[in-house]
Scaffold this active site. Structure first.
Site, PDB file in Angstrom:
ATOM      1  CB  SER A 174      -0.905  -0.012   1.240  1.00 18.90           C
ATOM      2  OG  SER A 174      -1.736   1.117   1.276  1.00 18.90           O
TER       3      SER A 174
ATOM      4  CE  LYS B 110      -4.466  -0.447   0.007  1.00 18.73           C
ATOM      5  NZ  LYS B 110      -5.316  -1.050   1.067  1.00 18.73           N
ATOM      6  CG  LEU B 111      -1.427   4.055  -6.614  1.00 15.87           C
ATOM      7  CD1 LEU B 111      -1.582   4.964  -7.835  1.00 15.87           C
ATOM      8  CD2 LEU B 111      -0.008   4.130  -6.065  1.00 15.87           C
ATOM      9  CE  LYS B 112      -4.294   3.210   2.415  1.00 14.86           C
ATOM     10  NZ  LYS B 112      -5.518   2.634   3.016  1.00 14.86           N
TER      11      LYS B 112
ATOM     12  CG  ASP C  33      -8.027   2.025   0.462  1.00 18.93           C
ATOM     13  OD1 ASP C  33      -9.224   2.356   0.528  1.00 18.93           O
ATOM     14  OD2 ASP C  33      -7.393   1.571   1.439  1.00 18.93           O
TER      15      ASP C  33
ATOM     16  CG  ASN D 142      -8.674   4.528   3.511  1.00 17.18           C
ATOM     17  OD1 ASN D 142      -7.555   4.715   3.017  1.00 17.18           O
ATOM     18  ND2 ASN D 142      -8.995   3.404   4.129  1.00 17.18           N
TER      19      ASN D 142
ATOM     20  CD  GLU E 295      -9.315  -1.282   0.264  1.00 17.73           C
ATOM     21  OE1 GLU E 295      -9.322  -1.632   1.464  1.00 17.73           O
ATOM     22  OE2 GLU E 295      -8.279  -1.261  -0.432  1.00 17.73           O
TER      23      GLU E 295
ATOM     24  CG  ASP F 101     -11.337  -1.881   4.421  1.00 19.63           C
ATOM     25  OD1 ASP F 101     -11.638  -2.577   5.414  1.00 19.63           O
ATOM     26  OD2 ASP F 101     -10.302  -1.195   4.382  1.00 19.63           O
TER      27      ASP F 101
ATOM     28  CE  LYS G 130      -7.948  -3.166   6.011  1.00 27.12           C
ATOM     29  NZ  LYS G 130      -8.112  -1.689   6.124  1.00 27.12           N
TER      30      LYS G 130
ATOM     31  N   GLY H  18      -4.619  -4.879   5.379  1.00 21.47           N
ATOM     32  CA  GLY H  18      -3.641  -4.665   6.440  1.00 21.47           C
ATOM     33  C   GLY H  18      -3.964  -3.449   7.274  1.00 21.47           C
TER      34      GLY H  18
END
Length: 371
Positions: free
Chosen positions: A135, A161-163, A189, A191, A214, A239, A263, A291
């Protein structure tokens, strides 16, 4: 098996670099470990959340109270201590899945050690090695991002994976695709950083052939995610919105997600995580293991879970060096893009006494049998 003592060890471990997401920046892993002692064996676990309730509603100080005052009294009253008995015993306490997961994992670790069984065997793992993704957090510039991605690929990671967040989404994805090509397994992702009003903007990510996006919308908004999925081609992965196998079944049925991030801490532990795996597999939906910047105590059981057959996408089970210059356990080292699944009894790893002593900031006894 009888419960004799439960100890909490608050630990703070510096990260090798700050880790920035849409909800904040972390500079250390600041959490606690649970050490459960029974009359047959001992067990360890790690509380996955943070000191502040930013990623989820749970946080370190609150979880300690919940475990000490509400969960442990119910567990201590059990006639026989088993991991399977914990769910019913803790069910009347609403929510607090991460606190429950910490208790369940430590008890399960002790139970499996008493029987000489690895967690991977107990869960039904079919692999000895699992592919590792990484990540990549939000950076200050595109050159900094590209340098980090290049370094992680050189280290052997098989998926990036890119935030992302509003203002840091299309350009980073475009830059990574242009630099490293369409063959790179790439996902993003958010969030929970976007709203349904951003659907047309997010649809512009479709041209980059992403594995998934995500948790783009607010947590627990299954209807909104289903509406978004109808408007974009990129598979939606949930998630934060999935807290149980029941949630997962609902999300899949609604087409609110086409990929599931499992998770264990977020869903109350490894027993529920295995049920989520089974539900997704029954529907033909791929899963992968997320994670929470775990130390080796949390990373080891995640690797056991990620070795189940339905985990067909690389997870965030990165090497220890991704986050820590020094871990509190023996480090997990990447080999040809994969990490080994622990095969010794229980979670398969123990804290190193010297490292644990140096990184422990407080130690409290939460329960002791009265003799």
């Amino acid at each position: 098996m009888k419960l004799e003592r439960v100890e909490l060890l608050h630990v703070a471990i510096p990260l090798v670099t700050p880790f920035r997401t849409s909800f904040g920046t972390m500079t250390s892993k600041d959490t606690f470990l649970l050490h459960v002692v029974t009359d047959e064996a001992e067990g360890w676990s790690e509380f996955a959340a943070d000191p502040e309730p930013l990623y989820c509603s749970e946080f370190v100080a609150g979880a300690e109270i919940v475990i000490r005052d509400f969960l442990l009294p119910r567990i201590a009253a059990l006639p026989e201590l088993t991991a399977a008995a914990l769910g019913p015993a803790m069910a009347k306490i609403k929510g607090h899945e991460l606190a429950k997961a910490a208790v369940e994992t430590a008890v399960l670790d002790a139970e499996l050690r008493a029987h000489g069984m690895p967690l991977a065997t107990f869960l039904g793992a079919v692999h000895d090695w699992v592919p590792a993704g990484v990540s990549v957090d939000i950076k200050n510039s595109l050159p900094e991002l590209l340098d980090d991605v290049e370094r992680y690929l050189a280290e052997g990671y098989v998926r990036i994976k890119l935030k992302i967040e509003p203002g840091w989404d299309l350009e980073p994805v475009r830059a990574v695709r242009e630099r490293f090509g369409d063959g790179l397994p790439l996902q993003v992702d958010a969030n929970t950083a976007y709203t349904l009003a951003d659907a047309e903007h997010l649809r512009r990510l479709d041209e980059y052939g992403l594995l998934l996006i995500e948790e783009p919308l607010e947590e627990n908004n299954l209807h909104g995610h289903a509406q978004l999925q109808r408007r974009i081609a990129t598979p939606v992965c949930l998630d934060e919105s999935l807290h149980s196998a029941r949630d997962t079944a609902s999300a899949i049925t609604m087409d609110a997600c086409r990929v599931v991030n499992v998770k264990p801490a977020r869903v109350g532990g490894y027993l529920e995580a295995r049920r989520i795996h089974d539900v997704a597999a029954a529907h033909g939906v791929p899963v992968w293991c997320g994670g929470m910047l775990e130390t080796g105590i949390g990373r080891a059981p995640n690797l056991a879970l990620a070795a189940l057959p339905g985990f067909t996408l690389p997870g965030d089970t990165s090497a220890s060096s991704r986050y820590f210059a020094e871990d509190i356990t023996e480090p997990f080292v990447l080999e040809d893009g994969h990490l080994p699944v622990p095969r010794t009894p229980g979670i398969g790893i123990d804290p190193l006494p010297d490292a644990l002593r140096r990184f422990t900031t407080a130690r409290r006894e939460l329960y002791r049998t009265v003799r």
